[in-house]
Design an enzyme around this catalytic site. Structure first.
Site, PDB file in Angstrom:
ATOM      1  N   TYR A 103     -23.587 -15.419 -11.233  1.00  0.00           N
ATOM      2  CA  TYR A 103     -22.903 -15.962 -10.067  1.00  0.00           C
ATOM      3  C   TYR A 103     -22.291 -17.337 -10.358  1.00  0.00           C
ATOM      4  O   TYR A 103     -21.113 -17.584 -10.063  1.00  0.00           O
ATOM      5  CB  TYR A 103     -23.895 -16.052  -8.910  1.00  0.00           C
ATOM      6  CG  TYR A 103     -23.368 -16.679  -7.645  1.00  0.00           C
ATOM      7  CD1 TYR A 103     -22.597 -15.938  -6.757  1.00  0.00           C
ATOM      8  CD2 TYR A 103     -23.664 -18.001  -7.319  1.00  0.00           C
ATOM      9  CE1 TYR A 103     -22.118 -16.510  -5.579  1.00  0.00           C
ATOM     10  CE2 TYR A 103     -23.194 -18.573  -6.155  1.00  0.00           C
ATOM     11  CZ  TYR A 103     -22.420 -17.828  -5.290  1.00  0.00           C
ATOM     12  OH  TYR A 103     -21.954 -18.403  -4.133  1.00  0.00           O
ATOM     13  N   LYS A 122     -18.369 -18.515 -10.428  1.00  0.00           N
ATOM     14  CA  LYS A 122     -17.878 -19.549  -9.527  1.00  0.00           C
ATOM     15  C   LYS A 122     -17.270 -20.729 -10.291  1.00  0.00           C
ATOM     16  O   LYS A 122     -16.341 -21.381  -9.799  1.00  0.00           O
ATOM     17  CB  LYS A 122     -19.014 -20.032  -8.623  1.00  0.00           C
ATOM     18  CG  LYS A 122     -19.452 -19.001  -7.582  1.00  0.00           C
ATOM     19  CD  LYS A 122     -18.295 -18.549  -6.711  1.00  0.00           C
ATOM     20  CE  LYS A 122     -18.755 -17.736  -5.519  1.00  0.00           C
ATOM     21  NZ  LYS A 122     -17.606 -17.248  -4.707  1.00  0.00           N
TER      22      LYS A 122
END
Length: 291
Positions: A168, A172
């Site tokens: 994740y 990002k």
């Protein structure tokens, strides 16, 4: 007249949570909104078309303009259909907010390739697919000389790092770079202002992370810093064609606070003085490099 009157916005992952707050706010400011959401679970499983349909209906009942779209942002043809929905329903596309995301948290030493691929697909590929098709439309519509706004969703975990979110946070971090790259490719040529925001709010994703939930899930008296509705006005501000924020900027937004982040920049430089480095000279110069 409201600030976004005449603008058409497509918001991904907008059937609930922070994306829904964006949709409601932009609609209240006069924008016509396409609410994209497959209605999947936290880990990307399943689907529920009723989420996007319900919110679109609520906006229309309040006098706004909205339609639902249920395409998968990470699917090439699906993301193209989502962009086409805005054009067919409202005659164009002015604002794209890439918001959809999932979680598959795991420590690196235990993470499977499937857990990596699933998160990268929705976040990074999803941002790419949606942006690519929106950019193709904006290129074809260049003659209109109309302001466009592209808003990517990064995360403080991507900007600063987060243990247990190797997939994740990596996605990002890359998405923050997308803001700069989108600016370089689209701003001068097609008048597209590009940004990335890292929202700090109480969402399904943050509440699924124990460390984040311990912060954003606390009961508060008075102003709730982590109410997702707090982020929506900043998204509306960026979407406004009169917005003064320089294209390519990256922001962290939560509660009553907005922080601007700068991209990678040189922090220290050393030179070997016209010759190749050796280990001893690197030892001697290291203090200057990290001063």
């Amino acid at each position: 007249m409201t600030r976004l009157e005449g603008r058409v916005a497509l918001i991904t992952g907008a059937g609930r949570g922070i994306g829904a707050e964006y949709a409601k706010y932009l609609a209240a400011q006069g924008a016509a909104v396409v609410i994209n959401d497959v209605g999947g679970g936290l880990h990307g499983e399943g689907s529920d078309a009723s989420l996007a349909e319900k919110l679109a209906g609520e906006i229309v009942e309040r006098g706004g303009r909205a339609v639902a779209n249920h395409d998968d942002v990470s699917d090439w043809a699906g993301s193209e259909r989502a962009v086409a929905t805005a054009i067919e329903a409202f005659g164009g596309l002015d604002v794209l907010v890439n918001n959809a995301g999932i979680l598959r948290d795991r420590m690196l030493v235990k993470m499977s390739d499937e857990e990596w691929d699933a998160v990268i697909r929705v976040h990074l590929r999803g941002h790419f697919c949606m942006t690519r098709h929106a950019a193709a439309y904006w290129r074809s519509a260049k003659a209109e000389e109309r302001d466009r706004t592209l808003i990517h969703t990064s995360s403080s975990n991507g900007l600063l790092g987060s243990v247990g979110q190797f997939n994740y946070a990596s996605a990002k971090a890359a998405i923050a770079s997308m803001a700069r790259l989108s600016h370089l490719e689209l701003n001068e040529r097609y008048k597209v202002r590009a940004y990335a925001i890292a929202p700090g709010a109480r969402t399904r994703l943050t509440m699924a992370s124990p460390a984040a939930a311990a912060v954003v899930g606390k009961e508060v008296d008075g102003f709730d810093q982590y109410d997702p509705a707090n982020v929506a006005p900043f998204v509306g501000w960026l979407a406004d064609p009169t917005c003064s924020a320089p294209s390519g900027s990256v922001f962290h937004v939560y509660g009553d606070t907005v922080t601007r982040y700068e991209p990678w920049r040189a922090a220290g430089t050393i030179s070997a003085g016209g010759r190749a480095w050796d280990l001893e000279s690197l030892d001697a110069a290291a203090a200057d490099l990290f001063a």
